[in-house]
Design a protein around this motif. Sequence first.
Motif, PDB file in Angstrom:
ATOM      1  N   ALA A 123       0.829  -1.205   0.000  1.00  0.00           N
ATOM      2  CA  ALA A 123       0.000   0.000   0.000  1.00  0.00           C
ATOM      3  C   ALA A 123       0.866   1.259   0.000  1.00  0.00           C
ATOM      4  CB  ALA A 123      -0.919   0.009   1.217  1.00  0.00           C
ATOM      5  N   PRO A 124       0.455   2.302  -0.735  1.00  0.00           N
ATOM      6  CA  PRO A 124       1.183   3.577  -0.671  1.00  0.00           C
ATOM      7  C   PRO A 124       1.057   4.176   0.715  1.00  0.00           C
ATOM      8  CG  PRO A 124      -0.887   3.839  -1.856  1.00  0.00           C
ATOM      9  CD  PRO A 124      -0.703   2.362  -1.636  1.00  0.00           C
ATOM     10  N   VAL A 125       2.093   4.830   1.171  1.00  0.00           N
ATOM     11  CA  VAL A 125       2.114   5.375   2.525  1.00  0.00           C
ATOM     12  C   VAL A 125       1.567   6.791   2.516  1.00  0.00           C
ATOM     13  CG1 VAL A 125       3.554   5.975   4.488  1.00  0.00           C
ATOM     14  CG2 VAL A 125       4.085   3.947   3.122  1.00  0.00           C
ATOM     15  N   VAL A 126       0.547   7.026   3.343  1.00  0.00           N
ATOM     16  CA  VAL A 126      -0.006   8.365   3.528  1.00  0.00           C
ATOM     17  C   VAL A 126      -0.176   8.582   5.017  1.00  0.00           C
ATOM     18  CG1 VAL A 126      -1.192   8.440   1.322  1.00  0.00           C
ATOM     19  CG2 VAL A 126      -2.357   7.471   3.289  1.00  0.00           C
ATOM     20  N   SER A 127      -0.480   9.806   5.417  1.00  0.00           N
ATOM     21  CA  SER A 127      -0.638  10.085   6.842  1.00  0.00           C
ATOM     22  C   SER A 127      -1.788   9.287   7.415  1.00  0.00           C
ATOM     23  CB  SER A 127      -0.895  11.580   7.072  1.00  0.00           C
ATOM     24  OG  SER A 127      -2.188  11.924   6.625  1.00  0.00           O
ATOM     25  N   SER A 128      -1.724   9.027   8.714  1.00  0.00           N
ATOM     26  CA  SER A 128      -2.758   8.210   9.360  1.00  0.00           C
ATOM     27  C   SER A 128      -4.138   8.854   9.254  1.00  0.00           C
ATOM     28  CB  SER A 128      -2.395   7.980  10.837  1.00  0.00           C
ATOM     29  OG  SER A 128      -2.229   9.225  11.500  1.00  0.00           O
ATOM     30  N   GLU A 129      -4.193  10.197   9.262  1.00  0.00           N
ATOM     31  CA  GLU A 129      -5.488  10.868   9.161  1.00  0.00           C
ATOM     32  C   GLU A 129      -6.099  10.649   7.778  1.00  0.00           C
ATOM     33  OE1 GLU A 129      -2.752  12.274  10.245  1.00  0.00           O
ATOM     34  OE2 GLU A 129      -3.136  13.004  12.270  1.00  0.00           O
ATOM     35  N   ILE A 130      -5.267  10.814   6.721  1.00  0.00           N
ATOM     36  CA  ILE A 130      -5.769  10.607   5.361  1.00  0.00           C
ATOM     37  C   ILE A 130      -6.156   9.156   5.153  1.00  0.00           C
ATOM     38  CG2 ILE A 130      -5.150  10.682   2.923  1.00  0.00           C
ATOM     39  CD1 ILE A 130      -3.346  13.046   3.554  1.00  0.00           C
ATOM     40  N   ALA A 131      -5.329   8.252   5.658  1.00  0.00           N
ATOM     41  CA  ALA A 131      -5.621   6.825   5.505  1.00  0.00           C
ATOM     42  C   ALA A 131      -6.937   6.468   6.171  1.00  0.00           C
ATOM     43  CB  ALA A 131      -4.483   5.999   6.091  1.00  0.00           C
ATOM     44  N   ALA A 132      -7.160   7.014   7.372  1.00  0.00           N
ATOM     45  CA  ALA A 132      -8.401   6.718   8.095  1.00  0.00           C
ATOM     46  C   ALA A 132      -9.615   7.242   7.340  1.00  0.00           C
ATOM     47  CB  ALA A 132      -8.349   7.333   9.492  1.00  0.00           C
ATOM     48  N   ALA A 133      -9.448   8.414   6.690  1.00  0.00           N
ATOM     49  CA  ALA A 133     -10.573   9.004   5.971  1.00  0.00           C
ATOM     50  C   ALA A 133     -10.885   8.242   4.690  1.00  0.00           C
ATOM     51  CB  ALA A 133     -10.251  10.461   5.642  1.00  0.00           C
ATOM     52  N   LYS A 134      -9.848   7.738   4.004  1.00  0.00           N
ATOM     53  CA  LYS A 134     -10.036   7.110   2.703  1.00  0.00           C
ATOM     54  C   LYS A 134     -10.324   5.618   2.775  1.00  0.00           C
ATOM     55  CE  LYS A 134      -7.336  10.267  -0.170  1.00  0.00           C
ATOM     56  NZ  LYS A 134      -6.197  10.372  -1.125  1.00  0.00           N
ATOM     57  N   SER A 135      -9.832   4.978   3.822  1.00  0.00           N
ATOM     58  CA  SER A 135      -9.931   3.523   3.856  1.00  0.00           C
ATOM     59  C   SER A 135     -11.378   3.069   3.972  1.00  0.00           C
ATOM     60  CB  SER A 135      -9.128   2.958   5.043  1.00  0.00           C
ATOM     61  OG  SER A 135      -9.663   3.422   6.259  1.00  0.00           O
ATOM     62  N   ARG A 136     -11.689   2.024   3.235  1.00  0.00           N
ATOM     63  CA  ARG A 136     -13.011   1.423   3.313  1.00  0.00           C
ATOM     64  C   ARG A 136     -12.835  -0.024   3.720  1.00  0.00           C
ATOM     65  NH1 ARG A 136     -16.054   3.627  -2.190  1.00  0.00           N
ATOM     66  NH2 ARG A 136     -15.965   5.865  -1.672  1.00  0.00           N
ATOM     67  N   VAL A 137     -13.484  -0.389   4.789  1.00  0.00           N
ATOM     68  CA  VAL A 137     -13.361  -1.738   5.313  1.00  0.00           C
ATOM     69  C   VAL A 137     -14.704  -2.429   5.181  1.00  0.00           C
ATOM     70  CG1 VAL A 137     -12.762  -3.145   7.307  1.00  0.00           C
ATOM     71  CG2 VAL A 137     -11.598  -0.963   6.946  1.00  0.00           C
ATOM     72  N   ASN A 138     -14.733  -3.534   4.450  1.00  0.00           N
ATOM     73  CA  ASN A 138     -15.960  -4.279   4.263  1.00  0.00           C
ATOM     74  C   ASN A 138     -16.282  -5.064   5.531  1.00  0.00           C
ATOM     75  OD1 ASN A 138     -17.569  -6.785   3.482  1.00  0.00           O
ATOM     76  ND2 ASN A 138     -17.705  -5.549   1.612  1.00  0.00           N
ATOM     77  N   ALA A 139     -17.439  -4.772   6.109  1.00  0.00           N
ATOM     78  CA  ALA A 139     -17.805  -5.390   7.381  1.00  0.00           C
ATOM     79  C   ALA A 139     -17.939  -6.904   7.254  1.00  0.00           C
ATOM     80  CB  ALA A 139     -19.099  -4.779   7.915  1.00  0.00           C
ATOM     81  N   TRP A 140     -18.533  -7.374   6.139  1.00  0.00           N
ATOM     82  CA  TRP A 140     -18.716  -8.813   5.962  1.00  0.00           C
ATOM     83  C   TRP A 140     -17.381  -9.526   5.806  1.00  0.00           C
ATOM     84  CZ3 TRP A 140     -22.792 -11.098   7.579  1.00  0.00           C
ATOM     85  CH2 TRP A 140     -24.042 -10.473   7.518  1.00  0.00           C
TER      86      TRP A 140
END
Length: 205
Positions: free
Chosen positions: A93-110
């Motif tokens: 994964a490309p490295v970005v700041s933790s704030e940007i990563a948290a905002a952009k990341s999508r985690v599939n609940a299932w």
Amino acid sequence: MTMAGLLLFAAIYAAFVISPGPGVAAVVARGMAQGTKSAGAYIAGFVLGDLIWFGIATSGLAVIAETFEFLFSAIKYAGCGYLLYVAYKLWTAPVVSSEIAAAKSRVNAWNSFFGSLAIALSNPKVIVFFMSILPLVVDIKMMTGLAALEFAGVIVLVFAPLQFLVLLGANQIRCIFRTESALKRLNRATAGIMVGTAVAIALRR
């Protein structure tokens, strides 16, 4: 079941839940990699896995479970595959700041739920506890339906808060890292934890 018996089980189970093992390692790695997104679904998968093993241990299905060893092997390798996939995504994964990563990341609940369920069902520590240690603490032969429900309630009430605290702690570790080089090292360390967890599960006999 008496209150004393439930409290004894709760204390022993809490020590088991928080002790190092593949499940705890997976929760730590998940927290450092993806924070608390879909945390409820992720932890729910582990809880259901423990409840399934509890049901097998207390209902006399252990012998039947051995007959379907191929099914549990398939689940085991599915859990390993999930961990290796997440490890690969972290490593590349490309490295970005933790704030940007948290905002952009999508985690599939299932995906989170079924991934953690597969890990729980194939975790050797969980299997040893419910198939070997639990009968030493509880008289399985005397287990009634009501008692089983009480123990299942204890499993949920003990496991979920403890593992959520572990996940929160791991998430806080990630929040400390700000620079790209530090985040890259954290991502790769987390990927290493996941690979190690997958290997530990795969080598379980």
